[in-house]
Write an enzyme that holds these catalytic residues in place. Structure first.
Site, mmCIF file in Angstrom:
data_model
loop_
_atom_site.group_PDB
_atom_site.id
_atom_site.type_symbol
_atom_site.label_atom_id
_atom_site.label_comp_id
_atom_site.label_asym_id
_atom_site.label_seq_id
_atom_site.Cartn_x
_atom_site.Cartn_y
_atom_site.Cartn_z
ATOM 1 N N SER A 119 35.828 -8.910 -143.510
ATOM 2 C CA SER A 119 36.339 -10.164 -142.970
ATOM 3 C C SER A 119 36.785 -11.121 -144.062
ATOM 4 C CB SER A 119 35.253 -10.823 -142.118
ATOM 5 O OG SER A 119 34.064 -10.973 -142.858
ATOM 6 N N ASN A 168 38.949 -16.072 -141.021
ATOM 7 C CA ASN A 168 37.772 -16.652 -141.666
ATOM 8 C C ASN A 168 38.084 -17.765 -142.636
ATOM 9 O OD1 ASN A 168 35.668 -15.435 -140.377
ATOM 10 N ND2 ASN A 168 35.795 -13.592 -141.609
ATOM 11 N N GLU A 199 42.903 -8.156 -136.887
ATOM 12 C CA GLU A 199 43.620 -8.740 -138.025
ATOM 13 C C GLU A 199 43.852 -7.627 -139.047
ATOM 14 O OE1 GLU A 199 42.992 -12.786 -140.638
ATOM 15 O OE2 GLU A 199 41.238 -11.514 -140.314
ATOM 16 N N HIS A 227 40.479 -5.622 -139.493
ATOM 17 C CA HIS A 227 39.382 -6.529 -139.190
ATOM 18 C C HIS A 227 39.289 -6.779 -137.689
ATOM 19 C CE1 HIS A 227 37.762 -10.910 -139.394
ATOM 20 N NE2 HIS A 227 36.786 -10.048 -139.164
#
Length: 296
Positions: free
Chosen positions: A120, A191, A153, A141
């Site tokens: 992440s 993130n 992602e 991800h």
């Protein structure tokens, strides 16, 4: 690249077992690997329970559920992944540990195999540098929990080929996911934004601006988030949040990504969130309902 038929998943925790479930439900043969046999037993039970829940809700036929479980095989032997078309790593969010794994996978996987990381926040380019096939290394991800959350992602490293990218994107879409693509910068898209918000929520609590309950209620009702940032941090794991903040701080070099001292203190105290029974909130005496939300 030919259509993928076999998927290897390394790590049988919540993310790894969820990814394995997705692959099995969508007709791929799956090898789920973990060094801990007991973890594989727990993962198999969790996957079976999850699939039965989908069946009971009419989201999956009983026949498909039974068929999915037949596609799943578990192993503690890395060599079993030699036939996989793609191997997805879903282990601890630590760069050195991931690089060691990628080095081993590079020697075991067939020449055409893609090596993907569910990281992440960690650089795909640096993970790829541990292999002899950087053009076939990519970030994939998934959000938590993978069977439910709609987003994947995808992150291209410096040398990730177009062929690898399009094959990985096609796999995510086969899983019914919407794909967003990020360049290989610390934290990527999700993130970089999400963890900064969570960290700021910790600073808001740390400086006495408001109680944890009011912070979370304010963000739920004021911004229409499914759960507040402190609740979400507990759901993700405070140790994971701290690890990602450290990656952001080191990679982007801006003091705004410095982890809040309160977050550090909670992790030092072993208050890691729901998985340990206590984090920002105490789940040991008053269980709380937490809705699925994005994980870094």
């Amino acid at each position: 690249m030919a259509e993928m038929k076999t998927v290897g998943v390394v790590g049988s925790g919540q993310m790894g077992s969820g990814i394995a479930q997705l692959a099995a439900v969508h007709g791929l043969d799956v090898w789920l690997l973990d060094t801990d046999p007991d973890a594989l037993i727990r993962a198999t039970k969790s996957i079976s329970t999850s699939i039965n829940r989908f069946v009971s809700k009419g989201l999956l036929s009983q026949a498909m559920g039974i068929h999915a479980m037949k596609h799943l095989r578990c192993t503690t032997n890395l060599e079993e992944l030699h036939s996989a078309d793609i191997i997805i790593e879903a282990i601890v969010e630590t760069e050195d540990v991931k690089k060691t794994l990628f080095l081993k996978l590079d020697k075991i996987a067939k020449d055409s195999a893609i090596l993907a990381s569910n990281t992440s926040s960690i650089s795909i380019t640096r993970l790829a540098s541990a292999t002899s096939r950087p053009s076939q290394v990519i970030g994939m991800h998934f959000m938590n929990p993978p069977p439910i959350m709609k987003l994947v992602e995808i992150i291209r490293g410096a040398d990730t080929s177009d062929e690898t990218f399009y094959a990985t994107k096609a796999l995510a879409e086969r899983f019914g996911k919407t794909v967003v693509c990020s360049q290989d910068y610390s934290g990527f898209i999700i993130n970089r934004i999400l963890m900064t918000m969570i960290n700021e929520a910790f600073f808001t609590l740390y400086t006495g601006v408001a109680t944890k309950e009011d912070i979370d209620t304010g963000m739920r009702l004021g911004t229409n988030h499914p759960m507040g940032p402190l609740e979400l941090a507990d759901f993700i794991g405070l140790d994971v949040c701290l690890s990602i903040m450290r990656v952001l701080h080191a990679g982007l070099g801006d003091s705004k990504y410095s982890p809040c001292p309160l977050l550090l203190q909670y992790v030092d105290a072993g208050r890691l969130g729901r998985k340990h029974g206590i984090g920002v909130y105490d789940y040991r005496t008053a269980p709380q309902t937490v809705k699925p939300s994005p994980k870094l």
